[in-house]
Design a protein around this motif. Structure first.
Motif, mmCIF file in Angstrom:
data_model
loop_
_atom_site.group_PDB
_atom_site.id
_atom_site.type_symbol
_atom_site.label_atom_id
_atom_site.label_comp_id
_atom_site.label_asym_id
_atom_site.label_seq_id
_atom_site.Cartn_x
_atom_site.Cartn_y
_atom_site.Cartn_z
ATOM 1 N N ASP A 195 0.801 -1.236 0.062
ATOM 2 C CA ASP A 195 -0.034 0.098 0.021
ATOM 3 C C ASP A 195 0.883 1.330 0.010
ATOM 4 O OD1 ASP A 195 -2.391 -1.633 0.173
ATOM 5 O OD2 ASP A 195 -2.544 -1.416 2.101
ATOM 6 N N LYS A 196 2.015 1.119 0.516
ATOM 7 C CA LYS A 196 2.863 2.350 0.930
ATOM 8 C C LYS A 196 3.996 2.472 -0.308
ATOM 9 C CE LYS A 196 2.162 2.766 5.730
ATOM 10 N NZ LYS A 196 2.727 2.631 7.229
ATOM 11 N N GLY A 197 3.853 1.520 -1.050
ATOM 12 C CA GLY A 197 4.849 1.593 -2.329
ATOM 13 C C GLY A 197 6.430 1.421 -1.807
ATOM 14 N N GLN A 198 6.398 0.530 -0.817
ATOM 15 C CA GLN A 198 7.894 0.200 -0.247
ATOM 16 C C GLN A 198 8.377 -0.861 -0.892
ATOM 17 O OE1 GLN A 198 6.801 -0.486 3.782
ATOM 18 N NE2 GLN A 198 7.379 1.636 4.276
ATOM 19 N N TRP A 199 8.825 -0.729 -2.297
ATOM 20 C CA TRP A 199 9.309 -1.715 -3.156
ATOM 21 C C TRP A 199 10.577 -2.563 -2.702
ATOM 22 C CZ3 TRP A 199 5.031 -2.928 -4.950
ATOM 23 C CH2 TRP A 199 3.914 -1.986 -5.351
ATOM 24 N N SER A 200 11.399 -1.556 -2.015
ATOM 25 C CA SER A 200 12.575 -2.342 -1.488
ATOM 26 C C SER A 200 12.269 -3.441 -0.425
ATOM 27 C CB SER A 200 13.712 -1.290 -0.910
ATOM 28 O OG SER A 200 13.044 -0.508 0.136
ATOM 29 N N ARG A 201 11.241 -3.072 0.364
ATOM 30 C CA ARG A 201 10.678 -4.075 1.238
ATOM 31 C C ARG A 201 10.059 -5.401 0.753
ATOM 32 N NH1 ARG A 201 10.812 -2.746 6.630
ATOM 33 N NH2 ARG A 201 11.025 -4.977 6.638
ATOM 34 N N MET A 202 9.291 -5.145 -0.393
ATOM 35 C CA MET A 202 8.792 -5.917 -1.207
ATOM 36 C C MET A 202 9.758 -6.933 -1.870
ATOM 37 S SD MET A 202 5.413 -6.156 -0.991
ATOM 38 C CE MET A 202 4.971 -7.050 -2.632
ATOM 39 N N GLN A 203 10.702 -6.241 -2.137
ATOM 40 C CA GLN A 203 11.990 -7.057 -2.842
ATOM 41 C C GLN A 203 12.584 -7.774 -1.975
ATOM 42 O OE1 GLN A 203 12.328 -6.567 -6.018
ATOM 43 N NE2 GLN A 203 14.566 -6.500 -6.572
ATOM 44 N N GLN A 204 12.862 -7.475 -0.670
ATOM 45 C CA GLN A 204 13.321 -8.391 0.629
ATOM 46 C C GLN A 204 12.379 -9.348 0.822
ATOM 47 O OE1 GLN A 204 13.604 -5.936 4.245
ATOM 48 N NE2 GLN A 204 14.612 -7.701 5.293
ATOM 49 N N TRP A 205 11.012 -9.071 0.845
ATOM 50 C CA TRP A 205 10.132 -10.064 1.035
ATOM 51 C C TRP A 205 10.371 -11.282 -0.102
ATOM 52 C CZ3 TRP A 205 6.379 -11.359 -2.445
ATOM 53 C CH2 TRP A 205 5.473 -12.486 -1.996
ATOM 54 N N LEU A 206 10.257 -11.017 -1.353
ATOM 55 C CA LEU A 206 10.434 -11.754 -2.418
ATOM 56 C C LEU A 206 11.589 -12.753 -2.361
ATOM 57 C CD1 LEU A 206 9.291 -12.759 -5.091
ATOM 58 C CD2 LEU A 206 10.573 -10.960 -6.332
ATOM 59 N N ASP A 207 12.603 -12.155 -1.827
ATOM 60 C CA ASP A 207 13.993 -12.714 -1.774
ATOM 61 C C ASP A 207 13.900 -14.020 -0.747
ATOM 62 O OD1 ASP A 207 16.949 -12.606 -2.598
ATOM 63 O OD2 ASP A 207 17.137 -12.425 -0.493
ATOM 64 N N THR A 208 13.055 -13.865 0.299
ATOM 65 C CA THR A 208 12.923 -14.870 1.178
ATOM 66 C C THR A 208 12.405 -15.927 0.593
ATOM 67 O OG1 THR A 208 10.784 -14.246 2.088
ATOM 68 C CG2 THR A 208 12.569 -13.177 3.117
ATOM 69 N N LEU A 209 11.780 -15.981 -0.444
ATOM 70 C CA LEU A 209 11.150 -17.417 -1.039
ATOM 71 C C LEU A 209 11.618 -17.438 -2.355
ATOM 72 C CD1 LEU A 209 7.318 -16.073 -0.398
ATOM 73 C CD2 LEU A 209 8.361 -18.115 0.528
ATOM 74 N N SER A 210 12.675 -16.792 -2.895
ATOM 75 C CA SER A 210 13.420 -17.043 -4.173
ATOM 76 C C SER A 210 14.712 -17.950 -3.849
ATOM 77 C CB SER A 210 13.605 -15.757 -4.891
ATOM 78 O OG SER A 210 12.173 -15.001 -4.941
ATOM 79 N N ALA A 211 14.756 -18.844 -4.993
ATOM 80 C CA ALA A 211 16.239 -19.513 -4.957
ATOM 81 C C ALA A 211 17.200 -18.869 -5.720
ATOM 82 C CB ALA A 211 15.949 -20.988 -5.487
ATOM 83 N N VAL A 212 16.935 -17.742 -6.411
ATOM 84 C CA VAL A 212 18.047 -16.739 -6.932
ATOM 85 C C VAL A 212 17.889 -15.471 -6.149
ATOM 86 C CG1 VAL A 212 18.163 -18.031 -9.075
ATOM 87 C CG2 VAL A 212 16.410 -16.132 -8.437
ATOM 88 N N ASP A 213 18.956 -14.926 -6.037
ATOM 89 C CA ASP A 213 19.165 -13.510 -5.423
ATOM 90 C C ASP A 213 18.433 -12.547 -6.169
ATOM 91 O OD1 ASP A 213 19.805 -11.158 -3.842
ATOM 92 O OD2 ASP A 213 22.062 -11.094 -4.548
#
Length: 452
Positions: free
Chosen positions: A85-103
């Motif tokens: 909602d707040k457009g915190q895309w660096s935090r969304m990126q951090q979240w996605l990284d926790t579920l990704s097998a690639v950096d």
């Protein structure tokens, strides 16, 4: 020398062989391949490693040991809503990284202002993230590599129209948007690659499917259902939906008339039930009879009935209108790269590279033949490990209620078990219930803890 995983995935190149394998013959190879993937991904995905530690699992020697390692489908939308909602895309990126097998943390987000720009930036960097429709109010985001996409394309080529025919170019009509980062649109472009004719590909709208619009509308519908939306929000959504409905209706009338005009040619038509029913109604107004389509037309139909009032006989009307055309069908979702194909008798068969099972409602216990009734049928929650993925862990507990037929042979003569064609959501929208999966809370807590 190819790995066991690669050998299983390669079997799809001969689909008549791939879909004719006995499960007991495949299982040793599948468990060995599951171990390959598990060992590789555990070192890259801390959440998977945490699940393995908690369950005390270091190797997968049977299917029951795989169950505790599967993620609930809600894991892929477990980000705090405030990030979105707040457009915190660096935090969304951090979240996605926790579920990704690639950096994914080295992607520059300085020019990103909304979710669609975020997805586009990820794609440009080689992270081919797909988003779900977000009917619950939140979209899921699943990371894939370029190789994941290439292997998915190969799988679709061989499995999509099995066992009826192999792809042959035809004029293509897709009753949806032509661009966007969703699996539905992705599969359309894969289909176009193998079936399409240059200059003869037709879509409902050239406007891209924007996740920002989809997620906003879904979130607002959820607020309306909860009784917390303001009158201005409700009025704005109604006006927006009315304008979009008018635009899509005009586009559908135009596209429907093109389809009807060319009905004696072998076409390839894909869309949802509600749209196909509209085409039937337009044809009725033109006096077009049932069964007047070229028998070599390929017709793909699925979905599009949630929240829409349709007549009880909508399926019969649509099927009667198109008549005796080729009607392949597949069962899959955004989270699967490999689809299950429906045989001539209406049952879904799994490819060798997809390890699937039915679990109890809480997603904690695997159901087997011993749980089946006298007709060899058992109802449960669909779960799987898709061995194709490299970009994330392909093990998932879904929100789908399925009926498994544990008969040794399908009525088509191929080995079982199979799925019946009666798949529904485990909890239907509007029932006011949560789709509760036992491990979801634990995994959600782990992800939030890793983001703190």
């Amino acid at each position: 020398m190819k790995t066991i995983r690669e050998q299983l995935l390669d079997m799809i190149e001969e689909p008549d062989v791939a879909f004719n394998q006995r499960s007991e013959d495949l299982l040793p190879m599948q468990l060995a391949a599951a171990n390959e993937v598990f060992t590789t991904q555990r070192a890259k995905i801390p959440l998977l490693d945490s699940r393995a530690e908690e369950a005390g699992i270091s190797t997968i020697s049977n299917l029951d040991e795989l169950v505790p390692l599967l993620f609930p489908h809600t894991a892929y939308k477990s980000y705090p809503q405030s990030f979105f909602d707040k457009g915190q895309w660096s935090r969304m990126q951090q979240w996605l990284d926790t579920l990704s097998a690639v950096d994914v943390m080295d992607v520059d987000l300085s020019a990103v202002n909304n979710v669609d720009q975020w997805l586009e930036t990820l794609w440009e960097a080689g992270h081919l993230v797909l988003a779900t429709s977000g009917t619950s109010g939140k979209c899921s985001f699943i990371n894939r590599t370029r190789n994941d996409r290439a292997l998915t394309s190969r799988h679709f080529y061989h499995a999509q129209t099995w066992p009826f025919l192999k792809p042959v170019p035809r004029p293509m009509f897709w009753l949806g948007p032509g661009e966007g980062h969703s699996m539905a649109i992705e599969s359309v472009h894969i289909t176009r690659k193998f079936w399409g004719i240059d200059g003869d590909f037709h879509v409902l709208t050239k406007k891209p499917l924007l996740i920002s619009e989809v997620s906003h509308a879904a979130a607002l519908r959820k607020r309306i259902a909860q009784g917390v939306a303001t009158p201005s929000e409700i009025g704005g959504l109604e006006a927006e939906m009315k304008a979009r409905a008018v635009e899509n209706s005009e586009s559908l009338v135009s596209l429907a008339n093109q389809i009807i005009d060319r009905r004696h040619e072998p076409l390839h038509i894909s869309g949802q039930w509600a749209q196909h029913l509209q085409i039937v109604n337009i044809a009725r107004d033109r006096g077009i009879p049932d069964g007047d389509f070229n028998p070599q037309t390929v017709l793909n139909i699925g979905g599009g009935v949630k929240g829409i009032a349709l007549p009880d006989d909508y399926r019969e009307r649509v099927n009667n209108f198109y008549g005796d055309v080729i009607k392949p069908a597949n069962y899959g979702m955004t989270e699967t790269a490999q689809i299950m194909s429906r045989c001539e008798k209406g049952h879904y068969h799994a490819p060798p590279g997809l390890i699937w099972m039915a679990l109890d409602g809480a997603g904690e216990r695997r159901l087997g033949p011993e749980d089946a009734n006298s007709d060899n049928l058992v109802e449960g929650r669909f779960a799987f490990l898709d061995l194709l993925f490299e970009g994330h862990w392909g093990g998932l507990i879904t929100g789908d209620r399925v009926t498994v037929d544990f008969s040794p042979l399908c009525s088509c003569g191929r080995p079982g078990p199979t799925l019946l064609d009666n798949i529904v959501r485990f909890v239907a929208p509007g029932q006011g219930e949560d789709d509760h999966i036992g491990c979801a809370g634990t995994i959600d807590s782990y992800i939030r803890g890793s983001l703190s």
